[in-house]
Each structure stands twice: as C-alpha cells, then as structure tokens.
Design an enzyme around this catalytic site. Structure first.
Site, PDB file in Angstrom:
ATOM      1  N   ARG A 197      38.208  50.262  34.122  1.00 32.83           N
ATOM      2  CA  ARG A 197      37.578  51.633  34.747  1.00 32.83           C
ATOM      3  C   ARG A 197      38.634  52.467  35.308  1.00 32.83           C
ATOM      4  NH1 ARG A 197      34.041  48.229  38.701  1.00 32.83           N
ATOM      5  NH2 ARG A 197      36.174  46.894  38.864  1.00 32.83           N
ATOM      6  N   TYR A 209      33.350  26.661  34.827  1.00 35.32           N
ATOM      7  CA  TYR A 209      31.941  26.135  35.355  1.00 35.32           C
ATOM      8  C   TYR A 209      31.038  27.063  34.247  1.00 35.32           C
ATOM      9  CZ  TYR A 209      32.971  30.902  37.857  1.00 35.32           C
ATOM     10  OH  TYR A 209      33.307  32.028  38.261  1.00 35.32           O
ATOM     11  N   PRO A 230      40.109  28.909  31.879  1.00 33.61           N
ATOM     12  CA  PRO A 230      41.182  28.604  33.057  1.00 33.61           C
ATOM     13  C   PRO A 230      40.662  27.919  34.281  1.00 33.61           C
ATOM     14  CG  PRO A 230      41.074  31.043  32.380  1.00 33.61           C
ATOM     15  CD  PRO A 230      39.747  30.439  31.970  1.00 33.61           C
ATOM     16  N   GLY A 231      41.486  27.093  34.914  1.00 34.67           N
ATOM     17  CA  GLY A 231      41.505  26.787  36.128  1.00 34.67           C
ATOM     18  C   GLY A 231      41.916  27.638  37.053  1.00 34.67           C
ATOM     19  N   LYS A 258      29.227  33.682  32.312  1.00 31.21           N
ATOM     20  CA  LYS A 258      30.228  33.017  31.529  1.00 31.21           C
ATOM     21  C   LYS A 258      29.685  32.119  30.414  1.00 31.21           C
ATOM     22  CE  LYS A 258      34.276  34.650  33.479  1.00 31.21           C
ATOM     23  NZ  LYS A 258      35.312  35.379  32.650  1.00 31.21           N
TER      24      LYS A 258
HETATM   25  C1  HXC Z   1      27.069  40.262  48.262  1.00 28.53           C
HETATM   26  C2  HXC Z   1      27.750  42.135  47.086  1.00 28.53           C
HETATM   27  C3  HXC Z   1      29.121  41.774  47.473  1.00 28.53           C
HETATM   28  C4  HXC Z   1      29.356  40.670  48.422  1.00 28.53           C
HETATM   29  C5  HXC Z   1      29.099  43.524  46.138  1.00 28.53           C
HETATM   30  N1  HXC Z   1      27.727  43.357  46.400  1.00 28.53           N
HETATM   31  N2  HXC Z   1      29.845  42.788  46.807  1.00 28.53           N
HETATM   32  N3  HXC Z   1      26.725  41.277  47.729  1.00 28.53           N
HETATM   33  N4  HXC Z   1      28.244  39.961  48.661  1.00 28.53           N
HETATM   34  N5  HXC Z   1      30.445  40.205  48.510  1.00 28.53           N
HETATM   35  C6  HXC Z   1      26.623  44.070  45.673  1.00 28.53           C
HETATM   36  C7  HXC Z   1      26.330  45.577  46.512  1.00 28.53           C
HETATM   37  O1  HXC Z   1      25.839  45.665  47.635  1.00 28.53           O
HETATM   38  C8  HXC Z   1      25.600  45.994  45.380  1.00 28.53           C
HETATM   39  O2  HXC Z   1      24.282  45.676  45.428  1.00 28.53           O
HETATM   40  C9  HXC Z   1      26.236  45.358  43.685  1.00 28.53           C
HETATM   41  O3  HXC Z   1      26.877  44.147  44.533  1.00 28.53           O
HETATM   42  C10 HXC Z   1      27.132  45.936  43.111  1.00 28.53           C
HETATM   43  O4  HXC Z   1      28.299  46.460  44.171  1.00 28.53           O
HETATM   44  P1  HXC Z   1      29.352  47.749  43.735  1.00 28.53           P
HETATM   45  O5  HXC Z   1      30.108  47.589  44.700  1.00 28.53           O
HETATM   46  O6  HXC Z   1      28.516  48.952  43.727  1.00 28.53           O
HETATM   47  O7  HXC Z   1      29.876  47.486  42.461  1.00 28.53           O
HETATM   48  P2  HXC Z   1      31.264  48.075  41.494  1.00 28.53           P
HETATM   49  O8  HXC Z   1      31.645  49.049  42.231  1.00 28.53           O
HETATM   50  O9  HXC Z   1      30.547  48.149  40.251  1.00 28.53           O
HETATM   51  O10 HXC Z   1      32.031  46.777  41.673  1.00 28.53           O
HETATM   52  C11 HXC Z   1      31.732  45.471  41.131  1.00 28.53           C
HETATM   53  C12 HXC Z   1      32.236  44.142  42.091  1.00 28.53           C
HETATM   54  C13 HXC Z   1      33.547  44.497  42.430  1.00 28.53           C
HETATM   55  C14 HXC Z   1      32.025  42.928  40.968  1.00 28.53           C
HETATM   56  C15 HXC Z   1      31.243  44.090  43.122  1.00 28.53           C
HETATM   57  O11 HXC Z   1      33.933  43.479  43.228  1.00 28.53           O
HETATM   58  C16 HXC Z   1      34.513  44.570  41.201  1.00 28.53           C
HETATM   59  O12 HXC Z   1      34.989  45.771  41.035  1.00 28.53           O
HETATM   60  N6  HXC Z   1      34.844  43.499  40.727  1.00 28.53           N
HETATM   61  C17 HXC Z   1      36.078  43.412  39.476  1.00 28.53           C
HETATM   62  C18 HXC Z   1      37.357  42.556  39.520  1.00 28.53           C
HETATM   63  C19 HXC Z   1      36.897  41.088  39.982  1.00 28.53           C
HETATM   64  O13 HXC Z   1      35.907  40.914  40.661  1.00 28.53           O
HETATM   65  N7  HXC Z   1      37.912  40.277  39.648  1.00 28.53           N
HETATM   66  C20 HXC Z   1      37.645  38.781  39.927  1.00 28.53           C
HETATM   67  C21 HXC Z   1      37.412  38.134  38.688  1.00 28.53           C
HETATM   68  S1  HXC Z   1      37.758  36.592  39.076  1.00 28.53           S
HETATM   69  P3  HXC Z   1      23.386  46.848  46.089  1.00 28.53           P
HETATM   70  O14 HXC Z   1      21.966  45.876  45.805  1.00 28.53           O
HETATM   71  O15 HXC Z   1      23.655  46.888  47.393  1.00 28.53           O
HETATM   72  O16 HXC Z   1      23.160  48.141  45.253  1.00 28.53           O
HETATM   73  C22 HXC Z   1      36.881  35.433  38.074  1.00 28.53           C
HETATM   74  C23 HXC Z   1      37.784  34.081  38.211  1.00 28.53           C
HETATM   75  C24 HXC Z   1      36.549  32.861  38.341  1.00 28.53           C
HETATM   76  O17 HXC Z   1      35.896  35.751  37.466  1.00 28.53           O
HETATM   77  C25 HXC Z   1      37.383  31.521  38.614  1.00 28.53           C
HETATM   78  C26 HXC Z   1      38.472  31.366  39.403  1.00 28.53           C
HETATM   79  C27 HXC Z   1      38.696  30.229  39.582  1.00 28.53           C
HETATM   80  P1  NAP Z   2      41.332  40.794  37.982  1.00 29.48           P
HETATM   81  O1  NAP Z   2      42.857  40.948  38.079  1.00 29.48           O
HETATM   82  O2  NAP Z   2      40.322  41.310  39.092  1.00 29.48           O
HETATM   83  O3  NAP Z   2      40.862  41.230  36.565  1.00 29.48           O
HETATM   84  C1  NAP Z   2      39.537  41.627  36.236  1.00 29.48           C
HETATM   85  C2  NAP Z   2      39.881  42.824  35.550  1.00 29.48           C
HETATM   86  O4  NAP Z   2      38.537  43.401  35.037  1.00 29.48           O
HETATM   87  C3  NAP Z   2      40.569  44.066  36.267  1.00 29.48           C
HETATM   88  O5  NAP Z   2      41.255  44.582  35.585  1.00 29.48           O
HETATM   89  C4  NAP Z   2      39.408  45.053  36.391  1.00 29.48           C
HETATM   90  O6  NAP Z   2      39.783  46.471  36.023  1.00 29.48           O
HETATM   91  C5  NAP Z   2      38.445  44.679  35.045  1.00 29.48           C
HETATM   92  N1  NAP Z   2      37.036  45.137  35.092  1.00 29.48           N
HETATM   93  C6  NAP Z   2      36.176  44.851  36.114  1.00 29.48           C
HETATM   94  N2  NAP Z   2      34.970  45.615  35.835  1.00 29.48           N
HETATM   95  C7  NAP Z   2      35.184  46.312  34.912  1.00 29.48           C
HETATM   96  C8  NAP Z   2      34.260  46.996  34.156  1.00 29.48           C
HETATM   97  N3  NAP Z   2      32.955  47.088  34.494  1.00 29.48           N
HETATM   98  N4  NAP Z   2      34.903  47.776  32.836  1.00 29.48           N
HETATM   99  C9  NAP Z   2      36.021  47.318  32.468  1.00 29.48           C
HETATM  100  N5  NAP Z   2      36.948  46.553  32.985  1.00 29.48           N
HETATM  101  C10 NAP Z   2      36.501  45.893  34.309  1.00 29.48           C
HETATM  102  O7  NAP Z   2      41.020  38.947  37.995  1.00 29.48           O
HETATM  103  P2  NAP Z   2      41.842  37.972  36.992  1.00 29.48           P
HETATM  104  O8  NAP Z   2      41.969  36.893  37.894  1.00 29.48           O
HETATM  105  O9  NAP Z   2      42.826  38.271  36.426  1.00 29.48           O
HETATM  106  O10 NAP Z   2      40.685  37.734  35.945  1.00 29.48           O
HETATM  107  C11 NAP Z   2      40.799  37.934  34.346  1.00 29.48           C
HETATM  108  C12 NAP Z   2      40.047  37.074  33.710  1.00 29.48           C
HETATM  109  O11 NAP Z   2      40.057  35.561  33.880  1.00 29.48           O
HETATM  110  C13 NAP Z   2      38.608  37.048  34.035  1.00 29.48           C
HETATM  111  O12 NAP Z   2      37.666  37.087  32.801  1.00 29.48           O
HETATM  112  C14 NAP Z   2      38.135  35.973  34.974  1.00 29.48           C
HETATM  113  O13 NAP Z   2      36.721  35.509  35.072  1.00 29.48           O
HETATM  114  C15 NAP Z   2      38.895  34.870  34.404  1.00 29.48           C
HETATM  115  N6  NAP Z   2      39.375  33.782  35.105  1.00 29.48           N
HETATM  116  C16 NAP Z   2      40.292  33.896  36.117  1.00 29.48           C
HETATM  117  C17 NAP Z   2      40.645  32.569  36.730  1.00 29.48           C
HETATM  118  C18 NAP Z   2      41.642  32.685  37.804  1.00 29.48           C
HETATM  119  O14 NAP Z   2      42.078  31.858  38.737  1.00 29.48           O
HETATM  120  N7  NAP Z   2      42.425  34.039  38.069  1.00 29.48           N
HETATM  121  C19 NAP Z   2      40.030  31.570  36.648  1.00 29.48           C
HETATM  122  C20 NAP Z   2      39.250  31.419  35.716  1.00 29.48           C
HETATM  123  C21 NAP Z   2      38.867  32.467  34.755  1.00 29.48           C
HETATM  124  P3  NAP Z   2      39.259  47.642  36.962  1.00 29.48           P
HETATM  125  O15 NAP Z   2      38.885  47.300  38.284  1.00 29.48           O
HETATM  126  O16 NAP Z   2      40.216  48.771  36.660  1.00 29.48           O
HETATM  127  O17 NAP Z   2      37.908  48.081  36.216  1.00 29.48           O
END
Ligand code: HXC
Ligand code: NAP
Length: 293
Positions: free
Chosen positions: A47, A156, A197-198, A171
C-alpha cells in the site's frame, strides 16, 4: 555455524521475473534482496508507495539488480489487476508470484469487531486469492507455462492458534488454496508451494505480536528446540530454491522452517525436557521396580 550463507549458485534466478507482495519490508524485503542477487528482476508491491520506492532503490544499489515499486492494496481486485498489468509492462512477463503480504495483531477474539476480523482475512486470504486469480488467469489465457506461486503461511495454519484467530483462519485458507491449485492448475504448468516460517524477527510482526515488554516476557527463541529465532537469509535460501527451476518437481508442498518449534508444542511428553538430568536415574529405577509387580 554461519546461518547467513547464501545457498544457490550465481544466476540461479536469471531470467525470472518475480512479484513479491509486501516486498517493501521484513521478510518480503529480505527475499527480494536475495532474488535480485541471484539475477531475477523483482516488482515489490504494497500500500505504501514511498516505502516501496525507498526499498527498491536501496536494494538496487546493494545488489545491482532491477527492482520496481508498484502500489497495490491486495484486498481490492481492481488494484491487483492494475498491479499485474504494470508488472508485466515493466518486466515483460511475470514468472513467479510470491504471496507474502499480511496483516496480524494479537487480541482476545471476543474483543474484535467484525471489521477487525475481516481486515485480516481480507489482507491474507482474499489478498492471496486476488493475486493468485489475477496472475493465474493471465498465465492460463496466454498459454504461458513454467510459472510458480509461493505462499507464505505460518505453522498455526494447521494447528490453529489462540489470540491470532483471524490470521490462523486466513492462513489455513491459503494453505488449502495452495494444495488445491497445485493439483488443479498443474496442467497449465503452474506450481504451488508454501513456506511456514517460525519466528523470524521483523518490525512489522514484533510490533503487533509482541508489543512493549512482551518481547522480554515471551522470548520466542525459548519455544524453539534449537533455542534461536530464524535468520532472514535462511528463509530467503528456501524461498529462492522453491521459486527456482531446481524445484521444478516440488508442487503442493508446505515446508516448515521453525527450528522444530511447532512440534515441540505438539508432542505429548515434550515437556519432560524440564526434568533435570540427575533425576533420570531415580525415575528409571522407579519404572524398573514396577516391572514384576
Ligand atoms: C483490536 C484492532 C486492532 C487491535 C486494529 N483493529 N488494530 N482491533 N486490536 N490491536 C481494528 C480497527 O479498530 C478496525 O476495526 C479494524 O481492525 C481495521 O483497522 P484499521 O487500522 O482501519 O486497518 P488498516 O489500516 O487496514 O490496517 C490493517 C492492520 C495493520 C492489520 C490493522 O496492523 C496493518 O496495516 N498491518 C500490516 C502489517 C502486519 O500486520 N504485519 C504483521 C504480519 S506478521 P473497526 O471495527 O474499529 O473499524 C504475521 C506473522 C505471524 O502474520 C507469525 C509470527 C510468528
Ligand atoms: P511485515 O514486514 O509487516 O510484512 C507485511 C507486509 O505486507 C508489509 O510490507 C505491508 O506493506 C504488506 N501489506 C499489509 N497489508 C497489505 C495490503 N492490504 N496490501 C498490500 N500489502 C499489504 O511482516 P513480516 O514479518 O515480514 O511478514 C511477512 C510474511 O511472513 C507474512 O505473510 C507473515 O504472515 C509471514 N510470517 C512471518 C513470521 C515472522 O516471524 N516474521 C512468521 C510466520 C509467518 P504496507 O504496509 O506498505 O502495505
């Protein structure tokens, strides 16, 4: 041991054009860097265009490769179609789709609004579906073969996990899609695999999964039998192999790279690791004594 060694030979990805969703940060960025080093052209998409441009420039300077920045919210199919067209226009064609973009945060599920749950499902499951459909249909319509989709899931995806229920749900769907299309679209010359990935520390994941002092309270390395987290290069090595022609016979597989973490949680008696070494003589004696009674 050096966990940062690069695995594949030079030029292993020469002539490959790769799209990495979420390629501007974290693991997506690390995989992109290695793909560029191996001779691929890569389009990174997410984004935040400014972040993507900065990353693309940094990686081009570091690797000498060609990296394009394309803005796209994967939740929106029209944007995904546009991103696909732009990637093809910039690179000539696309050979590899890496569905890596994700959203996630920890929360008790009862605290989530319907929109919060949807937001995660939309990024992870719908986003992977949107990209897979857009690129897949294009390859099929054009009769292009030798294509591959790599999906990043989590361990998971099959165990489920409390406190990240939307992510686990999404997932699991991505994993089902990987295995389903590996069979259905093999006839079109498209391979599907996934990596689970872990813990691999990234800012995006750690800020949302281990905020504040949770990082210190829950040291994820301690959950891993190998007692460490993953190095990004280790994941990049696996991803590069799976998208390369060396993996041409790999299809429908999910490869776990977690130091044994999820199995440690699963094995019923794994908790016996806490028994001190000196207690085992006594325990053995107690068990043996029961033998003839
Ligand atoms: C409860 C929450 C919340 C929180 C957001 N919301 N954060 N609810 N607790 N901590 C709610 C908001 O109130 C809103 O609901 C809805 O979620 C959408 O939130 P927005 O902020 O409007 O969404 P958006 O701007 O689209 O952002 C999406 C996001 C944000 C997921 C909330 O964190 C993001 O941009 N993430 C992208 C990167 C990311 O998450 N990376 C991690 C991947 S790690 P309402 O009802 O109020 O409208 C991963 C690894 C797994 O997957 C394994 C690791 C070992
Ligand atoms: P991260 O840096 O937060 O990566 C997530 C990416 O997704 C960001 O670059 C974000 O970019 C992009 N993204 C989020 N919402 C999007 C949308 N609506 N459209 C397009 N792009 C979007 O986290 P990460 O740890 O590297 O995660 C990468 C992948 O690994 C994910 O699939 C995650 O579930 C997986 N994973 C990670 C771990 C870990 O330990 N890190 C473990 C298991 C699996 P923008 O915000 O610019 O959109």
């Amino acid at each position: 041991m050096n966990f940062q060694q690069k695995m594949l030979r030079e030029d292993a990805l020469k002539n490959k054009n790769i799209v990495v969703t979420g390629g501007g940060s974290g693991l997506g960025k690390s995989m992109t860097k290695y793909f560029l080093e191996l001779g691929a052209q890569v389009a990174i998409t997410s984004r935040n265009l400014e972040k993507l441009k900065t990353t693309a420039q940094e990686l081009e300077e570091e690797t000498g490769g060609k990296c394009f920045a394309i803005q796209c919210d994967v939740r929106n199919y029209d944007e995904v179609e546009k991103m696909k067209n732009e990637a093809i226009e910039k690179m000539g064609s696309v050979d590899v789709l890496l569905n890596n973009a994700a959203g996630n945060f920890i929360s008790p599920t009862e605290r989530l609004s319907a929109n919060a749950f949807d937001t995660i499902i939309d990024i992870v499951l719908k986003g992977s579906k949107n990209c897979t459909l857009a690129f897949g249909k294009n390859w099929i319509d054009k009769g292009e073969k030798d294509k591959t989709v790599l999906n990043i899931v989590t361990t998971y995806a099959w165990t489920g996990s409390a406190y990240v229920v939307p992510s686990a749900t999404a997932k699991a769907g991505v994993l089902a899609m990987t295995r389903s299309l590996a069979v259905e679209w093999a006839k079109y010359g498209i391979r599907f695999n996934a990596i689970a990935p872990g813990p691999f520390p990234t800012k995006g994941a750690w800020d949302r999964l281990l905020p504040g002092d949770l990082k210190d309270k829950f040291d994820l390395a301690q959950k891993v039998p190998l007692k460490r987290v993953g190095e990004h290069q280790e994941l990049a090595n696996l991803a590069a192999y799976l998208v390369s022609d060396f993996a041409a016979y790999m299809n429908g597989e999910v490869i776990t790279i977690d130091g044994g973490e999820w199995l440690k949680g699963a094995g019923q008696f794994n908790l016996l690791e806490d028994i001190p070494e000196e207690m085992w003589d006594m325990l053995e004696e107690m068990i043996r004594k029961k033998k003839n009674k």
